[in-house]
Design a protein around this motif. Sequence first.
Motif, PDB file in Angstrom:
ATOM      1  N   LYS A 163       0.830  -1.200   0.000  1.00  0.00           N
ATOM      2  CA  LYS A 163       0.000   0.000   0.000  1.00  0.00           C
ATOM      3  C   LYS A 163       0.869   1.257   0.000  1.00  0.00           C
ATOM      4  N   SER A 164       2.172   1.081  -0.246  1.00  0.00           N
ATOM      5  CA  SER A 164       3.120   2.192  -0.238  1.00  0.00           C
ATOM      6  C   SER A 164       2.841   3.164  -1.374  1.00  0.00           C
ATOM      7  N   ALA A 165       2.612   4.412  -1.034  1.00  0.00           N
ATOM      8  CA  ALA A 165       2.361   5.430  -2.052  1.00  0.00           C
ATOM      9  C   ALA A 165       3.594   5.653  -2.915  1.00  0.00           C
ATOM     10  N   SER A 166       4.774   5.584  -2.325  1.00  0.00           N
ATOM     11  CA  SER A 166       5.988   5.840  -3.103  1.00  0.00           C
ATOM     12  C   SER A 166       6.257   4.713  -4.093  1.00  0.00           C
ATOM     13  N   ARG A 167       5.991   3.464  -3.710  1.00  0.00           N
ATOM     14  CA  ARG A 167       6.186   2.361  -4.657  1.00  0.00           C
ATOM     15  C   ARG A 167       5.183   2.445  -5.801  1.00  0.00           C
ATOM     16  N   ARG A 168       3.954   2.808  -5.475  1.00  0.00           N
ATOM     17  CA  ARG A 168       2.957   2.965  -6.533  1.00  0.00           C
ATOM     18  C   ARG A 168       3.354   4.100  -7.472  1.00  0.00           C
ATOM     19  N   ALA A 169       3.861   5.199  -6.903  1.00  0.00           N
ATOM     20  CA  ALA A 169       4.257   6.345  -7.719  1.00  0.00           C
ATOM     21  C   ALA A 169       5.405   5.985  -8.657  1.00  0.00           C
ATOM     22  N   MET A 170       6.344   5.177  -8.187  1.00  0.00           N
ATOM     23  CA  MET A 170       7.459   4.771  -9.044  1.00  0.00           C
ATOM     24  C   MET A 170       6.968   3.944 -10.222  1.00  0.00           C
ATOM     25  N   LEU A 171       6.108   2.967  -9.950  1.00  0.00           N
ATOM     26  CA  LEU A 171       5.594   2.122 -11.029  1.00  0.00           C
ATOM     27  C   LEU A 171       4.726   2.936 -11.992  1.00  0.00           C
ATOM     28  N   ASP A 172       3.915   3.836 -11.448  1.00  0.00           N
ATOM     29  CA  ASP A 172       3.075   4.686 -12.294  1.00  0.00           C
ATOM     30  C   ASP A 172       3.934   5.527 -13.238  1.00  0.00           C
ATOM     31  N   LEU A 200      13.722   5.836  -2.237  1.00  0.00           N
ATOM     32  CA  LEU A 200      12.267   5.941  -2.287  1.00  0.00           C
ATOM     33  C   LEU A 200      11.565   4.668  -1.812  1.00  0.00           C
ATOM     34  N   GLY A 201      12.313   3.560  -1.700  1.00  0.00           N
ATOM     35  CA  GLY A 201      11.726   2.355  -1.118  1.00  0.00           C
ATOM     36  C   GLY A 201      11.662   1.134  -2.009  1.00  0.00           C
ATOM     37  N   MET A 202      12.259   1.195  -3.218  1.00  0.00           N
ATOM     38  CA  MET A 202      12.265   0.020  -4.083  1.00  0.00           C
ATOM     39  C   MET A 202      13.375   0.148  -5.117  1.00  0.00           C
ATOM     40  N   PRO A 203      14.204  -0.892  -5.293  1.00  0.00           N
ATOM     41  CA  PRO A 203      15.261  -0.837  -6.323  1.00  0.00           C
ATOM     42  C   PRO A 203      14.646  -0.983  -7.714  1.00  0.00           C
ATOM     43  N   LEU A 204      14.140   0.121  -8.249  1.00  0.00           N
ATOM     44  CA  LEU A 204      13.270   0.095  -9.419  1.00  0.00           C
ATOM     45  C   LEU A 204      13.949  -0.434 -10.679  1.00  0.00           C
ATOM     46  N   ILE A 205      15.176  -0.022 -10.958  1.00  0.00           N
ATOM     47  CA  ILE A 205      15.827  -0.446 -12.203  1.00  0.00           C
ATOM     48  C   ILE A 205      15.950  -1.969 -12.266  1.00  0.00           C
ATOM     49  N   PRO A 206      16.449  -2.644 -11.217  1.00  0.00           N
ATOM     50  CA  PRO A 206      16.455  -4.104 -11.246  1.00  0.00           C
ATOM     51  C   PRO A 206      15.053  -4.708 -11.340  1.00  0.00           C
ATOM     52  N   VAL A 207      14.071  -4.085 -10.691  1.00  0.00           N
ATOM     53  CA  VAL A 207      12.694  -4.574 -10.774  1.00  0.00           C
ATOM     54  C   VAL A 207      12.208  -4.550 -12.218  1.00  0.00           C
ATOM     55  N   LEU A 208      12.431  -3.449 -12.916  1.00  0.00           N
ATOM     56  CA  LEU A 208      11.989  -3.347 -14.310  1.00  0.00           C
ATOM     57  C   LEU A 208      12.670  -4.400 -15.185  1.00  0.00           C
ATOM     58  N   GLY A 209      13.953  -4.646 -14.918  1.00  0.00           N
ATOM     59  CA  GLY A 209      14.654  -5.686 -15.672  1.00  0.00           C
ATOM     60  C   GLY A 209      14.050  -7.058 -15.433  1.00  0.00           C
TER      61      GLY A 209
END
Length: 202
Positions: free
Chosen positions: A15-24, A183-192
């Motif tokens: 329910k993290s707003a920052s994780r949702r914002a990153m994915l959005d 921000l709370g999530m390693p986004l670049i590795p997640v996207l990969g």
Amino acid sequence: MIEAQTAPGLILASKSASRRAMLDAAGVKYDAMPADIDERAIEDNLRGATPGEIAEALSVAKAAALASLHPSAIVLGGDSLVVAGGQRFDKPVSRDDAARHLGFFSGKVIELHSAAALVRGDGCLWSHADCARLHVRDLSPEFIEHYLDHEWPEISHTVGCFRIEAMGVQLFERIEGDQFTVLGMPLIPVLGALRDEGVLIA
């Protein structure tokens, strides 16, 4: 813009707003559902583990909790934890607790460990943890009260008592590490990983 494919679907177990914002912002399509797990029980079984290992295990557990209910989807779990002065800090339970945390952080280095995991069915497809080091400046009692006047209760949902995208940036004199980890999530590795699993177009 990155487009999500229709299958497999992606669920964010948070329910993290920052994780949702990153994915959005990255153009990822997903459904968000909070995961209900006993984090303390999981941590009790991880005595001796490093902070990064704990964050990674909690990410897997959150994703697994929803994956069992949605077996056709890929579930993304995430977790962040903070260590400062050799002590582990959870989310503040009150404004006074937040003030105590901030007073302790003053002049120290916060290690922020952020992790993510992808689970489908009963199998973990991928997991990853990263660490950022945030150098906290000397914080006066006056600043802490001023800060909490503006940021409480929003920061009650954050480890470290800050939102880096808001007034929390004023806490620091230097930051080492990836901005997405902060921000709370390693986004670049997640996207990969999402591309590897066919959730995103490669």
